[in-house]
Design an enzyme around this catalytic site. Structure first.
Site, PDB file in Angstrom:
ATOM      1  CB  SER A 126      -1.056  -0.035   1.419  1.00 27.72           C
ATOM      2  OG  SER A 126      -1.346   1.052   1.335  1.00 27.72           O
ATOM      3  CE1 TYR A 151      -3.355  -0.126   5.317  1.00 29.31           C
ATOM      4  CE2 TYR A 151      -3.734  -2.289   5.495  1.00 29.31           C
ATOM      5  CZ  TYR A 151      -3.668  -1.237   4.676  1.00 29.31           C
ATOM      6  OH  TYR A 151      -3.643  -1.349   3.282  1.00 29.31           O
ATOM      7  CE  LYS A 155      -1.520  -4.564   3.615  1.00 31.93           C
ATOM      8  NZ  LYS A 155      -1.865  -5.749   2.798  1.00 31.93           N
TER       9      LYS A 155
END
Ligand code: WQD
Length: 345
Positions: A126, A151, A155
Site C-alpha cells: 500500500s 495496519y 505492510k
C-alpha cells in the site's frame, strides 16, 4: 496447461476482481478466504461473470495444515496474497490481531510456499508505506516513513520479510504492489466492494449516502493546502488494479534469476481532491450528494498520488479507466446490493 494461482483473500474486494482477470488471461485461480471480510455471494458473482466455479477453500492463511493441503492438491505455480486485515482505525484499536493476521499470516504462507517449491509471489502492499511524501508524485524510491497505524506497519514489515527471505537465498521471485486508492466495481455489477458495517473509505460512504443508507457524508477537513482545501488521493479503478496483478504475474514468469524482490506503485498518476471525487459522482449519476465539511480525520495524509512510470516500464501496464468510470461502476454496484432506497441507518 492452465497455471494454478493461489489467491489468498480471493473472495475479497480486490481479490475477486483479480480472480476474474486471472481467468480471462488463462490462469486457474484457486481461492482461499476465511470470509471474515467477504461474503459467499461473491462466489456467485464470479460464476455469473466467468461461468466458472473456482476451487475455494474456506480457511485462514495462518492454518499451516490447510495451506499444505492446498499446495499438495493443486500444482500451485504462483501466489497472489491479499488475505489481510485492512482497516486503519481498527488496527489502532486491535494491533495484535493485525500483527498476528497480517504478519504471522504472511510468514506461514511463505513457509508453506518454500516447503512446496512455490517461488512466485505477488504481495498486496500500500502507498501507506510512504506516509506523507516529501515530494509528489511519489516514486518507489521515495523514503518509507514511520507508519501512522499498525495496519500500515504490517505492510512495511511484510515487504521487509519478503525482501529478507529473497536475500537469504531462498528461491523466491516476488513483487510488492503498492496500491493507491482502489475504488469502483466490475462493470457487470456482479462483484464489488462489500464494506462490513460503517465504511471507512470514501467511495462506499458516498454510494451508501446516495442510496439513502446514510444521512450525509462528512468531508474530513477542508483546510488542507490543496486547491479546494480537501485531501488529495490517487483513486484507481479496481479493474485497472486487477489487471496490474496479472501483468505482474506474467512479468515474474519472465525473470531469469530465481531470487528477485521489487516494489511497484499501482496508481493512475493523477491526484483528485475529495470534493472533485464528489463532483465526479454527482456528474455521472445525476444525484446531488448531501455532505458537510467537518474536521480533519486524525492520521490522514494531506496529499499522495503515484509516479506511475515504473509500472509502465516493468509491467507494461498503465491505468486506463477514469475517476468517472469508477464512480459510475461503484454506483451501479451500490444500486444492485441495496436495491430500492432505504431509510438512513
Ligand atoms: C480517502 C479520502 C479522507 C471518508 C486508506 C488506507 C489505504 C487503503 C485505502 C486499504 C481521505 C476522505 C473519507 C469519509 C472523507 N487501505 N474521507 N469522508 O485513508 O486514503 O486510504 O484506505 O487498502 O492503505 O490508508 O482512504 O477512502 O478512507 O479516504 O472525507 O467519510 O477521503 O479524509 O482524505 P485513505 P479513504
Amino acid at each position: 496447461m492452465q497455471k494454478n494461482i493461489l489467491v489468498t483473500g480471493g473472495a475479497g474486494y480486490i481479490g475477486s476482481h483479480v480472480t476474474v482477470r486471472l481467468h480471462e488471461e488463462g490462469f486457474q485461480p484457486i481461492l482461499l478466504d476465511n470470509f471474515s471480510n467477504a461474503n459467499k455471494s461473491v462466489l456467485e458473482g464470479l460464476k455469473k461473470i466467468t461461468g466458472k466455479v473456482f476451487p475455494c477453500y474456506e480457511g485462514d492463511v495462518l492454518d499451516e495444515a490447510l495451506l499444505g493441503k492446498i499446495f499438495s492438491t493443486h500444482q500451485i505455480q504462483g501466489v497472489i496474497h491479499f488475505a489481510a486485515k485492512k482497516a486503519v482505525g481498527e488496527s489502532v484499536e486491535k494491533p495484535l490481531s493485525y500483527y498476528k493476521n497480517n504478519v504471522s499470516g504472511l510468514i506461514t504462507l511463505l513457509e508453506a510456499m518454500m516447503s512446496h517449491g512455490v517461488a512466485q509471489l505477488v504481495f498486496s502492499s500500500s502507498c501507506t508505506v510512504y506516509g506523507q511524501p516529501d515530494e509528489l508524485p511519489v516514486t518507489e524510491g521515495s523514503p518509507k516513513k514511520p507508519a501512522n497505524s499498525p495496519y500500515g506497519n504490517t505492510k512495511q514489515i511484510g515487504e521487509e520479510i519478503i525482501e529478507d527471505t529473497v536475500k537469504s537465498g531462498q528461491r523466491l521471485q516476488s513483487i510488492a504492489l503498492r496500491y493507491f486508492n482502489p475504488i469502483g466495481a466490475h462493470p457487470s455489477a456482479a462483484i464489488g466492494e462489500l464494506p462490513l458495517g460503517t465504511p471507512n473509505n470514501l467511495v462506499p460512504f458516498i454510494t451508501q449516502t446516495a442510496a439513502g443508507l446514510r444521512k450525509e457524508l462528512t468531508v474530513f477537513g477542508n483546510d488542507y493546502h490543496t486547491p479546494d482545501g480537501t485531501c488529495i488521493r490517487d483513486y484507481i479503478h479496481v479493474m485497472d488494479l486487477a489487471d496490474a496483478h496479472v501483468q505482474c504475474l506474467k512479468h515474474l514468469e519472465t525473470l531469469a534469476e530465481n531470487h528477485h524482490f521489487d516494489v511497484i506503485n499501482v496508481g493512475t498518476g493523477n491526484g483528485s481532491t475529495v470534493l472533485e471525487a464528489i463532483q465526479s459522482f454527482e456528474k455521472v449519476t445525476g444525484k446531488k450528494l448531501p455532505y458537510t465539511l467537518g474536521l480533519r480525520r486524525p492520521g490522514d495524509v494531506e496529499k499522495v498520488y503515484a509516479a506511475a512510470e515504473k509500472a509502465k516500464e516493468v509491467l507494461h501496464w498503465q491505468a486506463h479507466l477514469t475517476l468517472d468510470d469508477a464512480m459510475r461502476d461503484a454506483w451501479h454496484w451500490q444500486q444492485k446490493i441495496s436495491g430500492s432506497d432505504k431509510s438512513p441507518m
